[in-house]
Design an enzyme around this catalytic site. Structure first.
Site, PDB file in Angstrom:
ATOM      1  CE  LYS A 177      -3.615  -0.236   2.754  1.00 32.20           C
ATOM      2  NZ  LYS A 177      -4.344  -0.524   4.029  1.00 32.20           N
TER       3      LYS A 177
ATOM      4  N   GLY B 116      -8.594  -3.908   8.182  1.00 32.83           N
ATOM      5  CA  GLY B 116      -8.501  -2.939   9.276  1.00 32.83           C
ATOM      6  C   GLY B 116      -7.443  -3.244  10.323  1.00 32.83           C
TER       7      GLY B 116
ATOM      8  CD  GLU C 266      -2.730   6.921   4.104  1.00 31.81           C
ATOM      9  OE1 GLU C 266      -2.611   6.304   3.045  1.00 31.81           O
ATOM     10  OE2 GLU C 266      -3.794   6.951   4.764  1.00 31.81           O
ATOM     11  CE  LYS C 267      -3.160  16.452   9.323  1.00 33.40           C
ATOM     12  NZ  LYS C 267      -2.519  16.838  10.589  1.00 33.40           N
TER      13      LYS C 267
ATOM     14  CG  HIS D 128     -14.429   3.506   3.097  1.00 30.56           C
ATOM     15  ND1 HIS D 128     -13.236   2.879   3.391  1.00 30.56           N
ATOM     16  CD2 HIS D 128     -14.921   2.869   2.003  1.00 30.56           C
ATOM     17  CE1 HIS D 128     -13.027   1.909   2.500  1.00 30.56           C
ATOM     18  NE2 HIS D 128     -14.043   1.880   1.652  1.00 30.56           N
TER      19      HIS D 128
ATOM     20  CE  LYS E   8     -14.531  -1.406   3.392  1.00 34.01           C
ATOM     21  NZ  LYS E   8     -13.999  -2.107   2.210  1.00 34.01           N
TER      22      LYS E   8
ATOM     23  CG  ASN F  86      -9.286  -3.715  -1.052  1.00 35.83           C
ATOM     24  OD1 ASN F  86      -8.160  -3.755  -0.556  1.00 35.83           O
ATOM     25  ND2 ASN F  86     -10.299  -3.153  -0.441  1.00 35.83           N
TER      26      ASN F  86
ATOM     27  NE  ARG G 172      -9.600  -8.194  -0.702  1.00 33.40           N
ATOM     28  CZ  ARG G 172     -10.481  -7.515   0.008  1.00 33.40           C
ATOM     29  NH1 ARG G 172     -11.777  -7.691  -0.186  1.00 33.40           N
ATOM     30  NH2 ARG G 172     -10.097  -6.639   0.928  1.00 33.40           N
TER      31      ARG G 172
ATOM     32  NE  ARG H 195     -18.666  -6.075   5.811  1.00 33.09           N
ATOM     33  CZ  ARG H 195     -17.394  -6.157   5.459  1.00 33.09           C
ATOM     34  NH1 ARG H 195     -16.539  -6.898   6.155  1.00 33.09           N
ATOM     35  NH2 ARG H 195     -16.938  -5.482   4.425  1.00 33.09           N
TER      36      ARG H 195
HETATM   37  P1  ADP Z   1     -13.760  -5.617   2.039  1.00 29.82           P
HETATM   38  O1  ADP Z   1     -13.070  -4.412   1.561  1.00 29.82           O
HETATM   39  O2  ADP Z   1     -14.071  -6.657   1.030  1.00 29.82           O
HETATM   40  O3  ADP Z   1     -14.852  -5.286   2.957  1.00 29.82           O
HETATM   41  P2  ADP Z   1     -12.335  -6.529   4.279  1.00 29.82           P
HETATM   42  O4  ADP Z   1     -11.175  -5.646   4.564  1.00 29.82           O
HETATM   43  O5  ADP Z   1     -13.519  -6.501   5.130  1.00 29.82           O
HETATM   44  O6  ADP Z   1     -12.659  -6.277   2.780  1.00 29.82           O
HETATM   45  O7  ADP Z   1     -11.798  -8.005   4.132  1.00 29.82           O
HETATM   46  C1  ADP Z   1     -12.548  -9.033   3.573  1.00 29.82           C
HETATM   47  C2  ADP Z   1     -12.025 -10.319   4.120  1.00 29.82           C
HETATM   48  O8  ADP Z   1     -10.696 -10.517   3.703  1.00 29.82           O
HETATM   49  C3  ADP Z   1     -12.014 -10.369   5.622  1.00 29.82           C
HETATM   50  O9  ADP Z   1     -12.303 -11.684   5.983  1.00 29.82           O
HETATM   51  C4  ADP Z   1     -10.599  -9.984   5.973  1.00 29.82           C
HETATM   52  O10 ADP Z   1     -10.220 -10.544   7.194  1.00 29.82           O
HETATM   53  C5  ADP Z   1      -9.843 -10.589   4.816  1.00 29.82           C
HETATM   54  N1  ADP Z   1      -8.644  -9.841   4.440  1.00 29.82           N
HETATM   55  C6  ADP Z   1      -8.586  -8.645   3.835  1.00 29.82           C
HETATM   56  N2  ADP Z   1      -7.317  -8.283   3.575  1.00 29.82           N
HETATM   57  C7  ADP Z   1      -6.534  -9.273   4.037  1.00 29.82           C
HETATM   58  C8  ADP Z   1      -5.123  -9.518   4.056  1.00 29.82           C
HETATM   59  N3  ADP Z   1      -4.235  -8.635   3.565  1.00 29.82           N
HETATM   60  N4  ADP Z   1      -4.685 -10.661   4.612  1.00 29.82           N
HETATM   61  C9  ADP Z   1      -5.561 -11.544   5.122  1.00 29.82           C
HETATM   62  N5  ADP Z   1      -6.886 -11.387   5.110  1.00 29.82           N
HETATM   63  C10 ADP Z   1      -7.380 -10.284   4.581  1.00 29.82           C
HETATM   64  P1  ADP Z   2      -7.400  -1.940   5.129  1.00 30.82           P
HETATM   65  O1  ADP Z   2      -6.385  -2.389   4.132  1.00 30.82           O
HETATM   66  O2  ADP Z   2      -7.235  -2.565   6.459  1.00 30.82           O
HETATM   67  O3  ADP Z   2      -8.791  -1.983   4.556  1.00 30.82           O
HETATM   68  P2  ADP Z   2      -7.451   0.934   4.663  1.00 30.82           P
HETATM   69  O4  ADP Z   2      -6.234   1.659   4.219  1.00 30.82           O
HETATM   70  O5  ADP Z   2      -8.475   0.654   3.622  1.00 30.82           O
HETATM   71  O6  ADP Z   2      -7.018  -0.404   5.385  1.00 30.82           O
HETATM   72  O7  ADP Z   2      -8.115   1.719   5.868  1.00 30.82           O
HETATM   73  C1  ADP Z   2      -9.174   1.134   6.614  1.00 30.82           C
HETATM   74  C2  ADP Z   2     -10.012   2.234   7.255  1.00 30.82           C
HETATM   75  O8  ADP Z   2      -9.216   3.013   8.147  1.00 30.82           O
HETATM   76  C3  ADP Z   2     -10.607   3.247   6.277  1.00 30.82           C
HETATM   77  O9  ADP Z   2     -11.817   2.812   5.720  1.00 30.82           O
HETATM   78  C4  ADP Z   2     -10.777   4.470   7.161  1.00 30.82           C
HETATM   79  O10 ADP Z   2     -11.942   4.396   7.931  1.00 30.82           O
HETATM   80  C5  ADP Z   2      -9.581   4.389   8.082  1.00 30.82           C
HETATM   81  N1  ADP Z   2      -8.444   5.174   7.560  1.00 30.82           N
HETATM   82  C6  ADP Z   2      -7.438   4.710   6.805  1.00 30.82           C
HETATM   83  N2  ADP Z   2      -6.551   5.686   6.500  1.00 30.82           N
HETATM   84  C7  ADP Z   2      -7.022   6.809   7.083  1.00 30.82           C
HETATM   85  C8  ADP Z   2      -6.554   8.171   7.158  1.00 30.82           C
HETATM   86  N3  ADP Z   2      -5.416   8.542   6.581  1.00 30.82           N
HETATM   87  N4  ADP Z   2      -7.297   9.062   7.856  1.00 30.82           N
HETATM   88  C9  ADP Z   2      -8.444   8.679   8.466  1.00 30.82           C
HETATM   89  N5  ADP Z   2      -8.932   7.423   8.446  1.00 30.82           N
HETATM   90  C10 ADP Z   2      -8.237   6.485   7.754  1.00 30.82           C
HETATM   91 MG    MG Z   3      -9.504  -0.926   2.869  1.00 29.07          MG
END
Ligand code: ADP
Ligand code: ADP
Ligand code: MG
Length: 448
Positions: free
Chosen positions: A116, A165, A200-201, A208, A237, A290, A292, A338
């Site tokens: 990322k 997350g 990140e800031k 989102h 989420k 993402n 997928r 969910r």
């Molecule tokens: P979505 O953006 O589809 O809502 P989530 O972040 O909720 O994605 O992840 C969907 C599923 O994939 C969850 O079961 C989460 O635990 C799993 N998952 C997402 N990213 C990863 C990762 N980098 N490694 C392992 N599991 C992941």
């Molecule tokens: P993941 O790969 O676990 O899904 P994300 O980068 O998509 O991680 O971030 C997950 C969540 O964390 C976002 O949907 C948002 O709510 C919060 N988040 C991520 N980055 C920031 C940011 N720079 N400032 C505020 N909230 C953030």
């Molecule tokens: Mg994300």
């Protein structure tokens, strides 16, 4: 078109993919761990192969066993679903070497977007606004401290390999930095086998907003509009909807174009999601891509009338996308809840066990995606998501009324669930009015 597809996943997404295949006349192979002999996806598939012991590391993450099962059953393609091997570039590469179609983008793209910190750099170069931050991983604590001073607190430390997350820490001031830096790194290392973190800031109270992309093998890329996933607990989420109440048609076009540009910049193929944060002024920032299918894809299906999993399969089989951007018309409003096996009163502790009573809702505008059945014993080793309840209405108010009605019909006994927590959100006036951002659960409901 493929004759047979192996589904390298479990739970509701495996069932979802098997259903799509059945409708297309494609045979399916399920894979399962020793803990999943009685799982629904095993029953619904045409064939099933046991790929190892209960622990995911030895079964659903066992690349060799899954490739062997594919060769053995003569399946031509693998659908990875989400989680497990879905974003594992090494696995996608193994598929390529074995002449098995991986239903997703090329391994090189998975690898690039999977880092990322690097993805940010690429998007910046492509002219897409990104959240202010460091492009690349943090070298050490001193580097973290220097970047934090430049950005100004609060900042966020995030796992470069992150997902779901995990490995994310908010840092409000300098004295919190050392602990946040150390814990984010160790959490990232434990969860993803890679402790690289970036910074990140921290954006205050953003929405989102993510865009669904479809890209064929011939450079044709479109978007299917957005999903608003601002209702989150601990950056995960909880409720998603499409469309978002904050997007004007102009802003939708603008961010949608940026999402298509992001996909073009990396030579993207198949379905993908570009996630953005949008502030109160409508300024938007790329967050991650993402590579997928996503959990919340059904809300997009409900408002576009498309089957995204079937589109994924057609694209992977080399078919041209016969849709233009103008063909995509959003109709009505869809919301997804969910349903998880967890206890909100005990800090959302997972609650596996036997489902003693189960009654599904139904009726007009209601969709339920799940692998549960009456008497099913939920194994403790996997994700706690049990079901996705989706409601569609001609507008947001109708969708909300349908969701309320459907959720009140749902009965799951024998285990704890988050259903009351979902009602707490659905009954909240600010939620009903569409006034919320990613801090809603914490600030409005006071729930950590
Ligand atoms: P979505 O953006 O589809 O809502 P989530 O972040 O909720 O994605 O992840 C969907 C599923 O994939 C969850 O079961 C989460 O635990 C799993 N998952 C997402 N990213 C990863 C990762 N980098 N490694 C392992 N599991 C992941
Ligand atoms: P993941 O790969 O676990 O899904 P994300 O980068 O998509 O991680 O971030 C997950 C969540 O964390 C976002 O949907 C948002 O709510 C919060 N988040 C991520 N980055 C920031 C940011 N720079 N400032 C505020 N909230 C953030
Ligand atoms: Mg994300």
């Amino acid at each position: 078109m493929f004759n047979k597809i192996l589904v390298a996943n479990r739970g509701e997404i495996a069932v979802r993919i098997i259903r799509a295949c059945r409708e297309m006349g494609i045979q399916t192979v399920a894979v399962y761990s020793e803990a999943d002999r009685n799982a629904l996806h095993v029953d619904l598939a045409d064939e099933a192969v046991c790929i190892g012991p209960a622990k995911a590391k030895h079964s659903y993450l066992n690349e060799e066993n899954i490739i062997s099962a594919t060769v053995l059953t003569k399946a031509e393609a693998i659908h990875p679903g989400f989680g497990f091997l879905a974003e594992n570039s090494k696995f996608a590469e193994m598929c390529r070497e074995c002449h098995i179609a991986f239903i997703g983008p090329d391994p090189e793209v998975i690898e690039t977007m999977g880092d990322k910190a690097r993805a940010r750099q690429i998007m910046l170069e492509a002219g897409i606004p990104v959240v202010p931050g460091v492009n690349g991983g943090l070298k050490n604590y001193a580097h973290a401290a220097q970047i934090a001073e430049e950005l100004g607190y609060p900042v966020m430390i995030k796992a470069a390999a992150g997902g779901g997350g995990r490995g994310i820490r908010i840092v409000k001031s300098r004295d919190e930095l050392q602990i946040a830096y150390d814990t984010a790194r160790s959490e990232a290392g434990a969860a993803f086998g890679d402790d690289t973190v970036y910074m990140e800031k921290y954006l205050e109270e953003p929405r989102h907003i993510e865009f669904q992309i479809l890209a064929d093998h011939y450079g044709h890329i479109i978007h299917l509009g957005e999903r608003d996933c601002s209702i989150q607990r601990r950056n995960q989420k909880v409720i998603e909807e499409a469309p978002s109440v904050i997007l004007s048609p102009e802003l939708r076009t603008e961010i949608g174009n940026a999402a298509v540009l992001a996909a073009k910049a990396v030579g993207y193929k198949n379905a993908g999601t570009v996630e953005f944060l949008v502030d109160k002024k409508g300024a938007f920032y790329f967050m991650e891509m993402n590579t997928r299918i996503q959990v919340e894809h059904p809300v997009t299906e409900m408002v576009t009338g498309l089957d995204i999993v079937q589109e994924q399969i057609k694209i992977a089989a080399g078919q041209r996308l016969n849709l233009t951007q103008e063909d995509i018309k959003l109709k009505g409003h869809a919301i997804e809840c969910r349903i998880n096996a967890e206890n909100p009163a005990l800090g959302f502790k997972p609650s596996p066990g036997k489902v003693s009573v189960l009654l599904w809702p139904g009726g007009n505008g209601v969709r339920l995606d799940s692998a549960l059945y009456h008497g099913y014993e939920i194994p403790p080793l996997y994700d706690s998501m049990l079901a996705k309840l989706i409601a569609w209405g001609a507008n947001r108010d109708e969708a909300l009324a349908k969701m309320q009605r459907a959720l009140s019909e749902l009965v799951i006994e024998g285990i704890d669930t988050n259903i009351d927590f979902l009602f707490q959100i659905l009954n909240n006036d600010n939620y009903i009015d569409g006034h919320f951002d990613t801090s809603f659960v914490l600030k409005e409901l006071n729930l950590k």
